[in-house]
Design a protein around this motif. Sequence first.
Motif, mmCIF file in Angstrom:
data_model
loop_
_atom_site.group_PDB
_atom_site.id
_atom_site.type_symbol
_atom_site.label_atom_id
_atom_site.label_comp_id
_atom_site.label_asym_id
_atom_site.label_seq_id
_atom_site.Cartn_x
_atom_site.Cartn_y
_atom_site.Cartn_z
ATOM 1 N N GLU A 89 15.271 4.917 8.094
ATOM 2 C CA GLU A 89 16.543 5.127 8.794
ATOM 3 C C GLU A 89 17.677 5.333 7.805
ATOM 4 O O GLU A 89 18.550 6.143 8.006
ATOM 5 C CB GLU A 89 16.835 3.944 9.709
ATOM 6 N N ASN A 90 17.667 4.585 6.733
ATOM 7 C CA ASN A 90 18.722 4.638 5.720
ATOM 8 C C ASN A 90 18.290 5.573 4.580
ATOM 9 O O ASN A 90 18.188 5.171 3.430
ATOM 10 C CB ASN A 90 18.982 3.212 5.219
ATOM 11 N N LYS A 91 18.001 6.826 4.910
ATOM 12 C CA LYS A 91 17.418 7.772 3.955
ATOM 13 C C LYS A 91 18.282 7.997 2.714
ATOM 14 O O LYS A 91 17.788 7.946 1.597
ATOM 15 C CB LYS A 91 17.202 9.134 4.626
ATOM 16 N N THR A 92 19.547 8.256 2.923
ATOM 17 C CA THR A 92 20.421 8.646 1.812
ATOM 18 C C THR A 92 20.467 7.584 0.722
ATOM 19 O O THR A 92 20.222 7.873 -0.449
ATOM 20 C CB THR A 92 21.843 8.951 2.315
ATOM 21 N N ASP A 93 20.763 6.354 1.099
ATOM 22 C CA ASP A 93 20.837 5.288 0.092
ATOM 23 C C ASP A 93 19.480 5.034 -0.558
ATOM 24 O O ASP A 93 19.392 4.844 -1.764
ATOM 25 C CB ASP A 93 21.376 4.003 0.700
ATOM 26 N N ASN A 94 18.415 5.013 0.253
ATOM 27 C CA ASN A 94 17.082 4.780 -0.308
ATOM 28 C C ASN A 94 16.680 5.877 -1.283
ATOM 29 O O ASN A 94 16.158 5.597 -2.360
ATOM 30 C CB ASN A 94 16.044 4.637 0.806
ATOM 31 N N ILE A 95 16.931 7.122 -0.934
ATOM 32 C CA ILE A 95 16.594 8.232 -1.835
ATOM 33 C C ILE A 95 17.420 8.150 -3.109
ATOM 34 O O ILE A 95 16.910 8.370 -4.216
ATOM 35 C CB ILE A 95 16.767 9.587 -1.117
ATOM 36 N N ARG A 96 18.685 7.825 -2.992
ATOM 37 C CA ARG A 96 19.539 7.670 -4.179
ATOM 38 C C ARG A 96 19.006 6.589 -5.115
ATOM 39 O O ARG A 96 18.939 6.776 -6.324
ATOM 40 C CB ARG A 96 20.969 7.333 -3.777
ATOM 41 N N TYR A 97 18.656 5.459 -4.552
ATOM 42 C CA TYR A 97 18.174 4.356 -5.385
ATOM 43 C C TYR A 97 16.795 4.643 -5.969
ATOM 44 O O TYR A 97 16.514 4.270 -7.105
ATOM 45 C CB TYR A 97 18.190 3.042 -4.603
ATOM 46 N N ILE A 98 15.931 5.289 -5.215
ATOM 47 C CA ILE A 98 14.631 5.687 -5.768
ATOM 48 C C ILE A 98 14.847 6.681 -6.902
ATOM 49 O O ILE A 98 14.239 6.572 -7.969
ATOM 50 C CB ILE A 98 13.720 6.269 -4.668
ATOM 51 N N GLY A 99 15.742 7.648 -6.695
ATOM 52 C CA GLY A 99 16.059 8.621 -7.750
ATOM 53 C C GLY A 99 16.640 7.947 -8.982
ATOM 54 O O GLY A 99 16.288 8.299 -10.118
ATOM 55 N N LEU A 100 17.512 6.979 -8.774
ATOM 56 C CA LEU A 100 18.083 6.240 -9.895
ATOM 57 C C LEU A 100 16.996 5.449 -10.623
ATOM 58 O O LEU A 100 16.984 5.380 -11.859
ATOM 59 C CB LEU A 100 19.192 5.311 -9.406
ATOM 60 N N GLY A 101 16.059 4.888 -9.867
ATOM 61 C CA GLY A 101 14.934 4.178 -10.474
ATOM 62 C C GLY A 101 14.079 5.101 -11.323
ATOM 63 O O GLY A 101 13.645 4.740 -12.427
ATOM 64 N N ILE A 102 13.842 6.323 -10.835
ATOM 65 C CA ILE A 102 13.082 7.318 -11.602
ATOM 66 C C ILE A 102 13.834 7.672 -12.878
ATOM 67 O O ILE A 102 13.265 7.687 -13.981
ATOM 68 C CB ILE A 102 12.816 8.582 -10.747
ATOM 69 N N SER B 70 15.819 -0.940 -18.530
ATOM 70 C CA SER B 70 15.277 -2.044 -17.739
ATOM 71 C C SER B 70 16.358 -3.107 -17.585
ATOM 72 O O SER B 70 17.493 -2.920 -18.021
ATOM 73 C CB SER B 70 14.032 -2.621 -18.411
ATOM 74 N N GLY B 71 16.026 -4.217 -16.967
ATOM 75 C CA GLY B 71 17.002 -5.274 -16.739
ATOM 76 C C GLY B 71 17.685 -5.107 -15.397
ATOM 77 O O GLY B 71 17.353 -4.235 -14.599
ATOM 78 N N LYS B 72 18.657 -5.966 -15.166
ATOM 79 C CA LYS B 72 19.371 -5.964 -13.893
ATOM 80 C C LYS B 72 20.217 -4.704 -13.755
ATOM 81 O O LYS B 72 20.882 -4.278 -14.701
ATOM 82 C CB LYS B 72 20.254 -7.212 -13.795
ATOM 83 N N LEU B 73 20.190 -4.133 -12.563
ATOM 84 C CA LEU B 73 21.001 -2.958 -12.266
ATOM 85 C C LEU B 73 22.458 -3.377 -12.169
ATOM 86 O O LEU B 73 22.798 -4.303 -11.436
ATOM 87 C CB LEU B 73 20.558 -2.313 -10.949
ATOM 88 N N GLN B 74 23.311 -2.725 -12.927
ATOM 89 C CA GLN B 74 24.747 -2.966 -12.832
ATOM 90 C C GLN B 74 25.276 -2.180 -11.648
ATOM 91 O O GLN B 74 25.235 -0.954 -11.646
ATOM 92 C CB GLN B 74 25.448 -2.530 -14.127
ATOM 93 N N GLU B 75 25.749 -2.870 -10.651
ATOM 94 C CA GLU B 75 26.148 -2.222 -9.397
ATOM 95 C C GLU B 75 27.203 -1.140 -9.596
ATOM 96 O O GLU B 75 27.224 -0.155 -8.890
ATOM 97 C CB GLU B 75 26.656 -3.254 -8.392
ATOM 98 N N GLU B 76 28.060 -1.315 -10.589
ATOM 99 C CA GLU B 76 29.095 -0.285 -10.789
ATOM 100 C C GLU B 76 28.510 1.023 -11.304
ATOM 101 O O GLU B 76 29.136 2.064 -11.211
ATOM 102 C CB GLU B 76 30.207 -0.778 -11.719
ATOM 103 N N THR B 77 27.278 0.985 -11.830
ATOM 104 C CA THR B 77 26.662 2.220 -12.301
ATOM 105 C C THR B 77 25.784 2.853 -11.235
ATOM 106 O O THR B 77 25.358 3.979 -11.383
ATOM 107 C CB THR B 77 25.796 1.968 -13.554
ATOM 108 N N ALA B 78 25.500 2.113 -10.179
ATOM 109 C CA ALA B 78 24.649 2.640 -9.113
ATOM 110 C C ALA B 78 25.486 3.492 -8.169
ATOM 111 O O ALA B 78 26.676 3.276 -7.999
ATOM 112 C CB ALA B 78 24.000 1.497 -8.347
ATOM 113 N N TRP B 79 24.819 4.458 -7.559
ATOM 114 C CA TRP B 79 25.506 5.237 -6.534
ATOM 115 C C TRP B 79 25.674 4.346 -5.329
ATOM 116 O O TRP B 79 24.734 3.699 -4.888
ATOM 117 C CB TRP B 79 24.677 6.456 -6.148
ATOM 118 N N GLN B 80 26.861 4.297 -4.804
ATOM 119 C CA GLN B 80 27.128 3.437 -3.668
ATOM 120 C C GLN B 80 27.590 4.297 -2.486
ATOM 121 O O GLN B 80 28.332 5.243 -2.647
ATOM 122 C CB GLN B 80 28.248 2.434 -3.990
ATOM 123 N N SER B 81 27.137 3.912 -1.303
ATOM 124 C CA SER B 81 27.708 4.481 -0.094
ATOM 125 C C SER B 81 28.670 3.444 0.459
ATOM 126 O O SER B 81 29.035 2.499 -0.236
ATOM 127 C CB SER B 81 26.590 4.788 0.921
#
Length: 131
Positions: A95-108, A116-127
Amino acid sequence: RRVLFRSYCLRLRSRGFKMITTTYPCMIHSLGNCEVVDFMGIREGLWHHPPIRNYYITRNNLLITRRYLKKQTKWVLRNLAAVGYRLLATILFEENKTDNIRYIGLGIYHALISKSGKLQEETAWQSNKNP
């Protein structure tokens, strides 16, 4: 934790040990919400996770895949197929395709640059939603 366990098993296998699996686990924990979906006549269980968990699952799987590329080729190919399957399932059924695809892409991306390590939220794409 699942990836840590997988990494431990891969290290043992690379040293000649055999793995034994059981259908009666001693530790039971939640994997997320499971939904059975029908795709081209195949019924499959699909685990729904928050976007941030999909990030860690994808990134950590790919980081381990890089480490065992030459030592455990058969496992690596199966694991890469699983990552591809997860992306396809997200595109088709989440259901939440956009955010999930963004985070999977960021993981790739982070796996490709060996981050590696904890994801810094300010560097992640946010909706507008927080993961």
